[in-house]
Design an enzyme around this catalytic site. Structure first.
Site, PDB file in Angstrom:
ATOM      1  N   VAL A  61      -9.035  42.928  25.036  1.00 43.36           N
ATOM      2  CA  VAL A  61      -7.872  43.083  25.922  1.00 43.36           C
ATOM      3  C   VAL A  61      -6.717  43.836  25.255  1.00 43.36           C
ATOM      4  O   VAL A  61      -5.723  44.142  25.914  1.00 43.36           O
ATOM      5  CB  VAL A  61      -7.358  41.728  26.470  1.00 43.36           C
ATOM      6  CG1 VAL A  61      -8.428  41.021  27.280  1.00 43.36           C
ATOM      7  CG2 VAL A  61      -6.807  40.844  25.361  1.00 43.36           C
ATOM      8  N   TYR A  88       2.558  30.920  18.865  1.00 43.64           N
ATOM      9  CA  TYR A  88       1.822  30.463  20.049  1.00 43.64           C
ATOM     10  C   TYR A  88       2.774  29.988  21.155  1.00 43.64           C
ATOM     11  O   TYR A  88       2.653  30.442  22.304  1.00 43.64           O
ATOM     12  CB  TYR A  88       0.820  29.372  19.637  1.00 43.64           C
ATOM     13  CG  TYR A  88       0.004  28.841  20.784  1.00 43.64           C
ATOM     14  CD1 TYR A  88      -1.081  29.560  21.296  1.00 43.64           C
ATOM     15  CD2 TYR A  88       0.312  27.620  21.375  1.00 43.64           C
ATOM     16  CE1 TYR A  88      -1.827  29.069  22.362  1.00 43.64           C
ATOM     17  CE2 TYR A  88      -0.430  27.121  22.431  1.00 43.64           C
ATOM     18  CZ  TYR A  88      -1.497  27.847  22.923  1.00 43.64           C
ATOM     19  OH  TYR A  88      -2.230  27.354  23.978  1.00 43.64           O
ATOM     20  N   ASP A 144     -14.675  39.511  27.315  1.00 44.64           N
ATOM     21  CA  ASP A 144     -14.323  38.835  26.057  1.00 44.64           C
ATOM     22  C   ASP A 144     -14.888  39.637  24.896  1.00 44.64           C
ATOM     23  O   ASP A 144     -15.812  40.445  25.073  1.00 44.64           O
ATOM     24  CB  ASP A 144     -14.918  37.401  26.078  1.00 44.64           C
ATOM     25  CG  ASP A 144     -14.197  36.430  25.151  1.00 44.64           C
ATOM     26  OD1 ASP A 144     -14.167  36.676  23.934  1.00 44.64           O
ATOM     27  OD2 ASP A 144     -13.652  35.429  25.654  1.00 44.64           O
ATOM     28  N   LYS A 157       3.167  31.775  24.854  1.00 43.53           N
ATOM     29  CA  LYS A 157       2.912  31.061  26.108  1.00 43.53           C
ATOM     30  C   LYS A 157       4.158  31.067  27.012  1.00 43.53           C
ATOM     31  O   LYS A 157       4.051  31.170  28.230  1.00 43.53           O
ATOM     32  CB  LYS A 157       2.454  29.637  25.812  1.00 43.53           C
ATOM     33  CG  LYS A 157       1.119  29.555  25.107  1.00 43.53           C
ATOM     34  CD  LYS A 157      -0.045  29.789  26.048  1.00 43.53           C
ATOM     35  CE  LYS A 157      -0.835  31.021  25.773  1.00 43.53           C
ATOM     36  NZ  LYS A 157      -1.982  31.189  26.662  1.00 43.53           N
ATOM     37  N   ASN A 177      -6.500  35.090  33.319  1.00 38.31           N
ATOM     38  CA  ASN A 177      -6.250  35.488  31.934  1.00 38.31           C
ATOM     39  C   ASN A 177      -6.256  34.263  31.025  1.00 38.31           C
ATOM     40  O   ASN A 177      -5.246  33.587  30.892  1.00 38.31           O
ATOM     41  CB  ASN A 177      -4.902  36.226  31.831  1.00 38.31           C
ATOM     42  CG  ASN A 177      -4.977  37.616  32.427  1.00 38.31           C
ATOM     43  OD1 ASN A 177      -5.775  38.438  32.004  1.00 38.31           O
ATOM     44  ND2 ASN A 177      -4.149  37.879  33.429  1.00 38.31           N
TER      45      ASN A 177
END
Ligand SMILES: NC(=O)c1ccc[n+]([C@@H]2O[C@H](COP(=O)([O-])OP(=O)(O)OC[C@H]3O[C@@H](n4cnc5c(N)ncnc54)[C@H](O)[C@@H]3O)[C@@H](O)[C@H]2O)c1
Length: 268
Positions: A68, A157, A44, A161, A93
């Protein structure tokens, strides 16, 4: 017939990397893995949350500062995790971005959010693949109920997703022939850093706000999401591949006719 529950000891000595694991949900997953006897690597950018996780979990936890969106960071994390614990069995993840200004979102924010939530997960799996294949391990990605519903003012978002949900299916097919299972969880509202912040740390208020659209009448605890992640990693899920498991208190099963007033309006 084999046992249908998570077998005692099956996580002992195994190693999980949790990308985005420094957050509250990530730390609950880390605690669940550690309680089951696994080693946990928190990857992180949040050094404070990472340090907290290691303090909570002790020797079996390792925090590796990892962005990442940077390939070299991912490579360094995987190499350090494999060296410290001798291999990698699971990749979870958790990482996401909440950068989202709906219709007005700038291109740079779109690209940044997708880089963190989608591309980061794809590249992490790509780079960890040799280790996961060697251990016949598992990957769990984080989708959301937001992947399946229009939500006011949110564009980035939910799209991110939904991309993660599809990435999960593609990865599942690719990894299946190597004995690695890939699945996703799709939580609804969960007690987390973001819900804690918006509610002013008031859990009862969060539960009240969520009650009308969760059959459970409340939000989830992070531990409830963590248990679903461990199930998907466990041998109890040996025939579960490419699935998106709702951990949503019935959110996605609900439609507009959840109350008696629709029939009442028809009859009245
Ligand atoms: N909170 C909810 O109610 C909820 C609901 C459904 C799904 N989810 C999903 O659960 C997961 C966790 O959600 P959360 O609310 O705890 O999110 P969060 O923002 O609190 O946590 C995300 C974590 O990702 C880390 N991160 C961000 N950018 C990074 C980068 N470039 N490199 C490495 N790490 C980075 C953050 O430091 C943080 O620890 C997410 O995937 C989210 O989509 C959350």
């Amino acid at each position: 017939m084999e046992a249908v529950t998570v077998a005692a000891g099956e996580f002992a000595g195994r190693t999980a990397i949790l990308a985005g694991g420094a957050t509250l949900i990530g730390r609950a997953i880390a605690a669940a893995f550690a309680a089951a006897g696994a080693n946990v690597v928190i990857a992180d950018i949040d050094a404070e949350g990472g340090a907290l996780a290691v303090r909570e979990l002790g020797d079996r936890a390792l925090f590796l500062p990892t962005d990442v969106t940077v390939d070299a960071d991912i490579d360094a994390c995987i190499a350090a995790a494999a060296e410290r614990f001798g291999g990698i069995d699971y990749l979870v993840n958790v990482t996401t971005s909440y950068l989202d200004n709906g219709l007005e979102t700038a291109r740079a924010d779109w690209l940044r959010a997708l880089d963190i939530a989608v591309v980061g997960a794809a590249i992490f799996a790509q780079r960890a693949a040799p280790h996961l294949i060697a251990r016949k391990g598992a990957i769990v990605n984080f989708s959301s109920i937001s992947a399946h519903r229009a939500q006011a003012g949110r564009f980035v978002y939910p799209a991110a997703k939904a991309a993660v949900a599809q990435l999960t299916r593609s990865q599942a097919l690719e990894f299946a022939r190597h004995g690695v299972r890939v699945n996703a969880v799709a939580p609804a509202w969960t007690w987390s850093n973001v819900i804690g912040m918006v509610s002013g740390g008031d859990r009862a208020k969060a539960d009240r706000a969520a009650a009308p659209f969760h059959m459970a009448g409340r939000i989830a605890d992070a531990e409830e999401v963590a248990r679903a992640v461990l199930f998907l990693c466990s041998d109890a899920a040996s025939f579960v591949m490419g699935a998106e498991l709702p951990v949503d208190g019935g959110y996605l099963a609900l439609g507009p006719e959840q109350r008696d007033d629709a029939i009442a309006a028809l009859a009245g």
